[in-house]
Motif scaffolding. Structure first.
Motif, short mmCIF file in Angstrom:
data_model
loop_
_atom_site.label_atom_id
_atom_site.label_comp_id
_atom_site.label_asym_id
_atom_site.label_seq_id
_atom_site.Cartn_x
_atom_site.Cartn_y
_atom_site.Cartn_z
N ILE A 23 38.75 -13.91 -22.56
CA ILE A 23 38.41 -13.70 -20.99
C ILE A 23 36.99 -13.22 -21.06
O ILE A 23 36.51 -12.39 -21.73
CB ILE A 23 39.19 -12.58 -20.55
N ALA A 24 36.14 -13.55 -20.17
CA ALA A 24 34.96 -13.51 -20.01
C ALA A 24 34.35 -13.68 -18.62
O ALA A 24 34.70 -14.39 -17.77
CB ALA A 24 33.91 -14.27 -20.94
N VAL A 25 33.34 -12.65 -18.12
CA VAL A 25 32.91 -12.72 -16.76
C VAL A 25 31.25 -12.79 -16.92
O VAL A 25 30.65 -11.92 -17.79
CB VAL A 25 33.14 -11.53 -16.09
N THR A 26 30.59 -13.81 -16.22
CA THR A 26 29.26 -13.65 -16.18
C THR A 26 28.69 -12.78 -15.17
O THR A 26 29.20 -13.04 -14.00
CB THR A 26 28.68 -15.12 -15.72
N VAL A 27 27.84 -11.77 -15.60
CA VAL A 27 27.53 -10.72 -14.83
C VAL A 27 26.01 -10.67 -15.03
O VAL A 27 25.28 -10.63 -15.92
CB VAL A 27 28.01 -9.23 -15.32
N ARG A 71 29.71 -11.78 -20.28
CA ARG A 71 30.26 -10.33 -21.01
C ARG A 71 31.80 -10.57 -21.53
O ARG A 71 32.63 -10.97 -20.51
CB ARG A 71 29.91 -9.30 -20.06
N ASP A 72 31.94 -10.27 -22.64
CA ASP A 72 33.56 -10.35 -22.95
C ASP A 72 34.28 -9.43 -22.40
O ASP A 72 33.94 -8.10 -21.96
CB ASP A 72 33.60 -10.12 -24.57
N CYS A 73 35.36 -9.73 -21.80
CA CYS A 73 36.47 -9.00 -20.93
C CYS A 73 37.85 -8.84 -21.95
O CYS A 73 38.72 -8.34 -21.16
CB CYS A 73 36.70 -9.37 -19.60
N ALA A 74 37.79 -9.60 -23.11
CA ALA A 74 39.12 -9.60 -23.74
C ALA A 74 39.43 -8.16 -24.10
O ALA A 74 38.70 -7.26 -24.60
CB ALA A 74 39.00 -10.43 -24.79
N GLY A 75 40.71 -7.89 -24.17
CA GLY A 75 41.03 -6.42 -24.38
C GLY A 75 40.99 -5.30 -23.36
O GLY A 75 41.78 -4.12 -23.51
N VAL A 76 40.50 -5.95 -22.26
CA VAL A 76 40.66 -4.97 -21.08
C VAL A 76 41.72 -4.99 -20.31
O VAL A 76 42.43 -6.11 -19.86
CB VAL A 76 39.43 -5.31 -20.19
N SER A 77 42.37 -3.75 -19.94
CA SER A 77 43.74 -3.63 -19.37
C SER A 77 43.80 -4.28 -18.05
O SER A 77 42.82 -4.01 -17.36
CB SER A 77 44.14 -2.28 -19.53
N PRO A 78 44.72 -5.00 -17.60
CA PRO A 78 44.76 -5.61 -16.29
C PRO A 78 44.74 -4.45 -15.19
O PRO A 78 44.40 -4.71 -14.07
CB PRO A 78 46.10 -6.10 -16.25
N VAL A 89 39.97 -8.26 -14.83
CA VAL A 89 40.44 -9.64 -15.47
C VAL A 89 40.34 -10.53 -14.25
O VAL A 89 40.59 -11.76 -14.67
CB VAL A 89 41.46 -9.48 -16.20
N ALA A 90 40.60 -10.13 -13.08
CA ALA A 90 40.49 -11.28 -11.96
C ALA A 90 39.48 -11.89 -11.89
O ALA A 90 39.53 -12.98 -11.07
CB ALA A 90 40.93 -10.26 -10.80
N PHE A 91 38.27 -11.50 -12.54
CA PHE A 91 37.02 -12.40 -12.41
C PHE A 91 36.54 -13.17 -13.49
O PHE A 91 35.62 -13.58 -13.72
CB PHE A 91 35.91 -11.26 -12.09
N ASP A 92 37.82 -13.45 -14.46
CA ASP A 92 37.72 -14.11 -15.75
C ASP A 92 36.94 -15.56 -15.09
O ASP A 92 37.61 -16.20 -14.18
CB ASP A 92 38.94 -14.41 -16.15
N GLY A 93 36.03 -16.06 -15.81
CA GLY A 93 35.27 -17.21 -15.51
C GLY A 93 34.32 -17.43 -14.48
O GLY A 93 33.68 -18.29 -14.04
N PRO A 97 28.24 -25.99 -7.33
CA PRO A 97 29.62 -25.67 -7.23
C PRO A 97 29.92 -24.29 -7.82
O PRO A 97 29.30 -23.86 -8.65
CB PRO A 97 30.58 -26.61 -7.54
N ALA A 98 30.69 -23.26 -7.18
CA ALA A 98 31.20 -22.30 -7.47
C ALA A 98 32.29 -22.55 -8.83
O ALA A 98 32.62 -23.56 -9.15
CB ALA A 98 32.06 -21.45 -6.72
N PRO A 99 32.19 -21.59 -9.86
CA PRO A 99 33.11 -21.70 -10.84
C PRO A 99 34.64 -22.03 -10.60
O PRO A 99 34.98 -21.18 -9.63
CB PRO A 99 32.96 -20.42 -11.84
#
Length: 522
Positions: free
Chosen positions: A4-8, A13-20, A74-78, A225-227
């Protein structure tokens, strides 16, 4: 758990291991991006606003402002996010910062004092700055300076109603929009509150913005296009977040766990999590499922996908449903409408949800889908009790269907302490068809006066078949004052709610008169 990663601000930026259960705001601040602030934790102040790249058709994207204090990270994954830090370029040693045009205008015009709310204002302002189609207003059209005292953001109290004459087909509804000479719509800032600066310099900064330069990288980004939505699966400490790829997967998960919580923009769940510490075991994100994102206009109905955001619905309808055109600007704020959906507002079953009265007046039907088929339920039969409905375990609210043709006389009135970005004390929607001065049909939806949104059936019965005169309206208004079971609470007294029900029907009658000079004063 998948990667899971989010582009900021252009960096993954890695978001793996972050609680929902970790909000986007908290995750950003933990990453060192502390511009976004927590002010209210309810999506009402905008101090946490950020920009998200959202689809604008199949080949383009659009920078959209949303509250970061409500949805999980995590809702913003990708996905791609821009914070206030990412709008400008950080200065080097002994160098001046390369400010974004929005930041520069806010600084030069004194739009910031303590600075707490400023990053949120800047992000919301940037979304409007990049809005496709924003252009200077022709000189002969002028501009609306109604927001001089700050009412554009909802700070000044009035009676909470639209100033439109909605009953007249030739009168455009007052949407509360105040546009500057540069085409900047101040309603874009309706969810941002300032506690010390005052709104005049912020408005001046907004109205001073020019059209973005062709070389602006954020403007150029909108040409791509958006991701796409990713098949996100995150499970940490017994909490799970899943973004299904298909309706079949969604129904399968619901069959295995019927207590799962469905979210689109998390504008309701976020408040429950922040204020009541709600921690659902499984959250299913359905906001990007295409079968829930349709909007079709047919010969006999308009069908609106339950997962479309309110902003998307407003843009796609483009004024086809005048009653909804009056409703949209009065629903929360632009930040919330960029995330919230009609399906979510109805499915929560809140008695003060503003969508229900409008759709009740339009005689809408909700389409409930499950793995073994779907069924249509009139919205008037959907709610069964406080935050309860006929929706069965495993069912999803797929769409809302509005029958055509639409009634000719419609209005949506909202009584609240602030004009925008506030919870209604009373909401009234009216849809009437007149035939030679006689009420051929009428539907009235009410919110805030009972445990559920309701139809004012007795009032409707008293009007149907009667001449639409002042005497008829007065008699029906007296009946309407007794509809529901209004209570005394922090927003209003039962007596006040009853009085508003009565007065709003009289106001509707005045607005539907063909001659403005014949209107009666309230």
């Amino acid at each position: 758990m998948d990667s899971i990663a989010v582009t900021v601000n252009g960096r993954s930026r890695d978001c793996a291991g972050v609680s929902p259960h970790v909000r986007l705001l908290d995750w950003l601040r933990a990453e060192g991006l502390t511009g976004a602030k927590e002010g209210c934790a309810e999506g009402e102040c905008g101090a946490c606003a950020v920009l998200v790249a959202r689809p604008d058709g199949p080949d383009r994207s659009r920078w959209t402002s949303v509250n970061a204090c409500l949805p999980p990270a995590v809702a913003f994954d990708g996905q791609e996010i821009i914070t206030a830090e990412g709008l400008g370029t950080a200065p080097g040693p002994c160098a001046e910062p390369d400010l974004h045009p929005v930041q520069r205008e806010m600084a030069e015009r004194g739009g910031s004092q303590c600075g707490y709310c400023t990053p949120g204002f800047v992000c919301a302002m940037a979304a409007e700055y990049y809005r496709p189609g924003r252009s200077p207003v022709p000189a002969d059209r002028g501009q609306d300076d109604a927001a001089d005292d700050g009412t554009a953001k909802g700070g000044a109290a009035d009676d909470g109603t639209s100033r439109a004459d909605p009953g007249r087909p030739d009168a455009a509804p007052d949407t509360g929009h105040s546009c500057g000479p540069n085409g900047f719509d101040l309603n874009a800032l309706s969810g941002n509150l300032c506690r010390c600066t005052g709104y005049r310099p912020i408005r001046d900064a907004a109205y001073a913005l020019e059209v973005p330069a062709d070389a602006d990288p954020l403007l150029q980004r909108q040409d791509s296009p958006a991701p796409p939505a990713r098949h996100t699966r995150a499970s940490v400490d017994g909490a799970e977040f899943v973004r299904p790829q298909s309706m079949a997967e969604l129904f399968d998960r619901l069959a295995r766990d019927p207590e799962a919580v469905l979210v689109t923009g998390a504008t309701d769940l976020g408040v429950e999590a922040n204020l009541r510490h709600a921690r659902p075991r499984l959250v299913l994100a359905i906001d990007r499922l295409e079968p829930l994102r349709v909007l079709t206009v047919g010969n006999d109905s308009i069908e609106i996908g339950a997962a479309l955001t309110l902003t998307e619905v407003e843009d796609r309808l483009a004024g086809r449903v005048p009653l909804l055109s009056q409703f949209f600007p009065q629903f929360a704020s632009r930040l919330i409408r960029n995330a919230a959906s009609l399906g979510g507002n109805l499915a929560t079953g809140s008695p003060i949800g503003d969508a229900a009265p409008a759709l009740l007046a339009l005689d809408a039907t909700v389409i409930l889908a499950a793995g073994n088929g779907e069924r249509g339920i009139p919205l008037a039969e959907f709610f069964t009790g406080y935050r309860q409905s006929v929706r069965k375990p495993g069912e999803v609210l797929r769409s809302v269907r509005i029958p055509l043709p639409l009634p000719e006389q419609t209005a949506f009135y909202k009584i609240a302490k602030r004009r925008f970005d506030d919870i209604s004390s009373v909401a009234v929607a009216i849809a009437m068809q007149l035939d030679a001065g006689t009420v051929a049909s009428v539907r009235i939806g009410l919110g805030g006066v009972a445990a559920t949104p309701i139809r004012a059936r007795r009032t409707e019965d008293s009007l149907t078949g009667q001449p639409w005169t002042r005497e008829t309206a007065a008699a029906a208004a007296a009946i309407m004052a007794t509809e529901g079971t209004p209570i005394d609470d922090l927003r209003a007294s039962a007596r006040y709610r009853a009085a508003m029900l009565e007065q709003l029907l009289l106001k509707f009658h005045a607005h539907t008169l063909p001659d403005p000079a014949a209107e009666v004063t309230r």
